[in-house]
Design an enzyme around this catalytic site. Structure first.
Site, short mmCIF file in Angstrom:
data_model
loop_
_atom_site.label_atom_id
_atom_site.label_comp_id
_atom_site.label_asym_id
_atom_site.label_seq_id
_atom_site.Cartn_x
_atom_site.Cartn_y
_atom_site.Cartn_z
N HIS C 57 25.68 -22.93 7.66
CA HIS C 57 24.81 -22.98 6.48
C HIS C 57 23.68 -24.00 6.66
O HIS C 57 23.05 -24.39 5.69
CB HIS C 57 25.62 -23.37 5.24
CG HIS C 57 26.83 -22.54 5.02
ND1 HIS C 57 26.75 -21.18 4.86
CD2 HIS C 57 28.15 -22.86 4.97
CE1 HIS C 57 27.98 -20.69 4.70
NE2 HIS C 57 28.85 -21.69 4.77
N HIS C 219 28.40 -16.16 3.48
CA HIS C 219 29.37 -16.10 4.57
C HIS C 219 29.43 -14.72 5.20
O HIS C 219 30.42 -14.37 5.84
CB HIS C 219 30.77 -16.46 4.06
CG HIS C 219 30.87 -17.84 3.55
ND1 HIS C 219 30.61 -18.17 2.25
CD2 HIS C 219 31.18 -19.00 4.18
CE1 HIS C 219 30.78 -19.47 2.08
NE2 HIS C 219 31.12 -20.01 3.22
#
Ligand SMILES: Nc1ncnc2c1ncn2[C@@H]1O[C@H](COP(=O)(O)OP(=O)(O)O)[C@@H](O)[C@H]1O
Ligand SMILES: Nc1ncnc2c1ncn2[C@@H]1O[C@H](COP(=O)(O)OP(=O)(O)O)[C@@H](O)[C@H]1O
Ligand SMILES: [Mg+2]
Ligand SMILES: [Mg+2]
Ligand SMILES: [Mg+2]
Ligand SMILES: [Mg+2]
Lengths: 206, 330, 330, 206
Positions: C57, C219
């Site tokens: 991320h 994700h």
């Protein structure tokens, strides 16, 4: 013989626009091979803007039309081709100022355009740029009368073909050195369309 | 590659509106132009700094407009130099009488369009100087050709010239530090995938799954050679060696930039950064500061470039001066 | 999607080294851990702030460590919550006696691992509070399920809690402002392409050329629905309407974040930002400040999320306080 | 009858590791459908680390081995499955403390593990998680002797199949609501491998 009138010049631009639109993808694909893939996009945008500008404007002289064309290309294309074509048409316009565009004036105007491109692009013959095509056209016109447009287009085509095996030393393709060989120069191809359009116009009766 | 847009011909125009609306606290658009300036543009007594180029390199160049860096960025179509009239508008907007430095990257289009603008501005009595960034060692340097192109090293030129200009230095001084920066900065890049110009709608080139393109620029133009893909350390070593071979970095302090070309995750950029640190340490070259991120992109291209700038005390001081921009804040 | 790495099992470890080496001026790695802290960690008298999660991320979460934001980020494997022992190390490192606030995103893995760490830390006498961000309106909120997940809105929680902690506020005060932020922040995302987890080696899902995935997380998990791709204004309108329907934003001042998920060029993000400004203006919601860029990514995914945070005077003040981090500098 | 010894427990872990390695891609693919595509990677890493830890360590009791397993999974897996499996093995270990692992102890240990998973994951039966499999295994063991391992595996398999049409309400798949239907739960599948490995071990002569 008068080669260009105001009407014919507008028609010339209309024909160029058509050809650039039709061949936008081809020019872009050529530019993807050895450049940045925007030449078709640039040409299509430029001549679309040219037509927007000149179509409904009244002009007194061919020089006035071409000045408008030059200003529009300069202000709407950008990149390498914008200033080069802008300069070419501006130089033509300057040479035609106050004159009727007969064979002599036309030839002189093309010669001026070629000088303009050379000055602006610092290009020499054989560097794999659109200068090659313009220069060969000027050389041809120096020897031949302007009647044989077919032969002139053949000169363009042969020059485009010549650019294929050249190693570029100017413009974006020069970054590729050796690898620029094997692809024709996109700017040479768009220059061909400019002369092809001219042939269509001068060979049609009004 | 799918794109998010409304009308492909309006993309750049809408982007400019997006940028100046989002950051209206310190940026504005000159009406009816493609010029983005500081909202307090025409800082009295300060040398103006103008840069620009085609779009598709965001955050360059608008991301570097603001206090301590650029006064204006001129935005062209995707990968297409802006036109002279737009550059002229920028020059007129930023000049407060102290003159303007034009920072451009060495591309035929940029050089021709900016030079035309410079001539026009000079006719209007504006003092204009220009510097041309050509940091990409992938391209052979030569006076008979177009020469090297400018890539991510340009950001350091913006920062350093901008910082000095903010101190009230003269146009000559600002130009001279910009040139010093150019003389001491080198870069090189690699692509793992092509970008797609929105209006072209198809990738500029195609790389197989096991290939990469070494010596890539920032316009989707092919690189220097296509080779089988290697691991992070190997690729990094290849690029860095070419950079270090170009000027003498020995015993020097350097600034390093690891620049993502568009779709390479930061995770991967930091693997590159790690290896650069190791290699420079081995060669006893001291890293003064490192930047890792997207600074000069090529739309959605995967890949990165490495930039190494050799520093002296003056350059260090300027690098550390405050700057308030979207993409480069100190 | 090709990746730049050496050994897929060492990627996270090498990334951490890369980050802490590149930014050693203000970051360091706790030896033998996957914890990145401020180099001046354990600021006396200050409440510590710890966040973290799986990697992939970036710039989250290490990019928010620094003065005015986080004291430490705990880094997990790609898309995998870090383990309790690592979180514990972070808690121990940052606690100066004033207690620590754990900021986590609402994922089962994160919640379980962080709670285990919290219990362990409390056994060692550290005061720990935790807040769980759940800003994603794409997911139905419900106490019978896992509930909403946390996405880009988390960055505002980091900023605001971090700014208040820096003023010397108590653990209760810092927790309370973090909760206020969570209660007032909503987000939603869209994907145009999948990401590829390096160790998986293939895309998490496949989208056709004319498809997009609405309500995507960070994700690579599938979103809420797959629909034909629309233009920038339409996509933006869809997402924003869902956000605005969730809490009452009328007549309020808001902070906006347009967050790129990894490979969407900034040019496209600014088209989104432009439309968000227009829509909010129509609804008489005032934009106080806008952030556009990559703040909470999903590896190399194409797409973006929109975050809208409803502000009061205290939140505004905290948003504007200085912060010195890689990815969020004021 | 002794079900687990120190050696057998190590062998159990070795078998699990083998199965997780062999089925890493399958588990990852299942997790890509309704999760984040790392479950195979997590399991493979976890049990690789378990073997690194326990293979060459001497243990006095089964409880000691399983405590090591639990600590390693907790410290090396992360995500949702790390704490859940960590807790499961820790609870087993606690139940086995100071005892030989015969049928009664084994059954009690599994029951404890199930309680641990429930507590840690706040999961109920039918939420499409690995709790479903563990819970059904515990129910089966409550009724049947431990001899019929084939039947136990059938229970696992049926439960995995049951998860297919469920709508997830816990874990990452719950974000998908309706769309989580139609895919089996990856954690249930890895739980199956844990019991499959156990069967291999207990059914082999030492
Ligand atoms: N220095 C130069 N002199 C003459 N022509 C040039 C020069 N540089 C580039 N060109 C021409 O411009 C063409 C590329 O135009 P275009 O793609 O529109 O601009 P850009 O290269 O900026 O993307 C080349 O194919 C070449 O013919
Ligand atoms: N609350 C919960 N209770 C029990 N099991 C759960 C819970 N949440 C998730 N799981 C299990 O964990 C599995 C996913 O594990 P894994 O992919 O390794 O972790 P993550 O979801 O963090 O990526 C799911 O398939 C499910 O069986
Ligand atoms: Mg081009
Ligand atoms: Mg171009
Ligand atoms: Mg995970
Ligand atoms: Mg998972």
């Amino acid at each position: 013989m008068i080669i260009l009138t105001v009407e014919k010049t507008k028609k010339w631009m209309r024909e160029i626009q058509k050809l650039m639109e039709e061949n936008k993808e081809q020019l872009t694909t050529l530019d993807q091979a050895i450049g940045d893939g925007d030449h078709g996009i640039n040409m299509e945008r430029g001549f679309r803007e040219v037509m927007l500008k000149i179509e409904d404007t009244d002009y007194d002289t061919v020089a006035d039309v071409l000045k408008s064309v030059a200003m529009t290309l300069t202000a709407k294309v950008g990149g390498a081709s914008g200033p080069l074509y802008g300069t070419a048409f501006l130089k033509m316009s300057m040479e035609m100022q106050g004159k009727e565009v007969d064979e002599t004036v036309f030839k002189a105007a093309v010669k001026e355009a070629v000088e303009g491109i050379k000055m602006r692009g610092k290009a020499e013959m054989g560097e794999k740029t659109l200068y090659d095509v313009w220069n060969q056209v000027a050389n041809f016109l120096e020897e031949e009368p302007v009647e044989d447009w077919g032969a002139l287009l053949e000169v363009c085509q042969a020059t485009i073909e010549d650019t294929r095996e050249m190693q570029a030393t100017k413009g974006r393709a020069s970054y590729l050195s050796e690898r620029s060989k094997g692809h024709v120069d996109p700017g040479s191809m768009s220059s061909f369309y400019i002369f092809q359009a001219l042939m269509t116009v001068v060979e049609t009766e009004d | 590659m799918k794109k998010i847009y409304n009308d492909v011909n309006q993309m750049v125009d809408e982007m400019i509106d997006g940028i100046t609306t989002a950051h209206s606290a310190f940026l504005k658009r000159l009406p009816n132009t493609t010029v983005i300036t500081r909202s307090d543009v025409r800082v009295q007594g300060k040398v103006g700094i103008v840069s620009g180029g085609g779009s598709g390199h965001e955050p360059a160049h608008a991301g570097y407009v603001g206090e301590g860096m650029l006064d204006a960025a001129v935005v062209g179509e995707v990968f297409t130099s802006p036109t002279p009239d737009q550059v002229l508008e920028a020059l007129k907007a930023v000049d407060s009488g102290a003159g303007v430095l034009l920072i451009l990257k060495n591309y035929t289009g940029d050089v021709m369009n900016f030079e035309m603008a410079k001539e026009m501005a000079e006719m209007e009595g504006i003092k204009v100087e220009q510097v041309v960034v050509n940091d990409d060692v992938a391209v052979q340097d030569s006076t008979f050709t177009t020469g090297r192109r400018g890539i991510a090293g340009t950001v350091f030129v913006h920062k350093i010239a901008g910082a000095l200009a903010e101190t009230g230095a003269s146009l000559e001084e600002v130009k001279s530090i910009a040139e010093k920066t150019i003389n001491n900065v080198r870069s090189m890049g690699v692509a793992l995938s092509s970008c797609t110009v929105p209006a072209a709608g198809k990738p500029s080139f195609v790389l197989e799954d096991n290939e990469m393109e070494i010596g890539i620029g920032i316009h989707g133009e092919p690189g220097i050679k296509r080779v089988p893909i290697e691991n992070a350390d190997q690729i990094t070593t290849t690029l860095l060696e070419k950079i270090l071979a170009d000027i003498d970095y020995s015993n020097s302090n350097v600034a390093v930039m690891i620049n993502g070309l568009g779709s390479t995750p930061e995770m991967e950029l930091y693997l590159v950064s790690r290896k650069v640190s190791q290699l420079l340490e081995e060669k006893e070259i001291t890293i003064y500061r490192t930047w890792v991120g997207e600074y000069m992109t090529s739309l959605d291209m995967a890949g990165f470039s490495i930039t190494v700038l050799k520093l002296d005390d003056q350059l260090k001081e300027m690098l550390n001066k405050p700057s308030k921009t979207i993409a480069f804040s100190n």
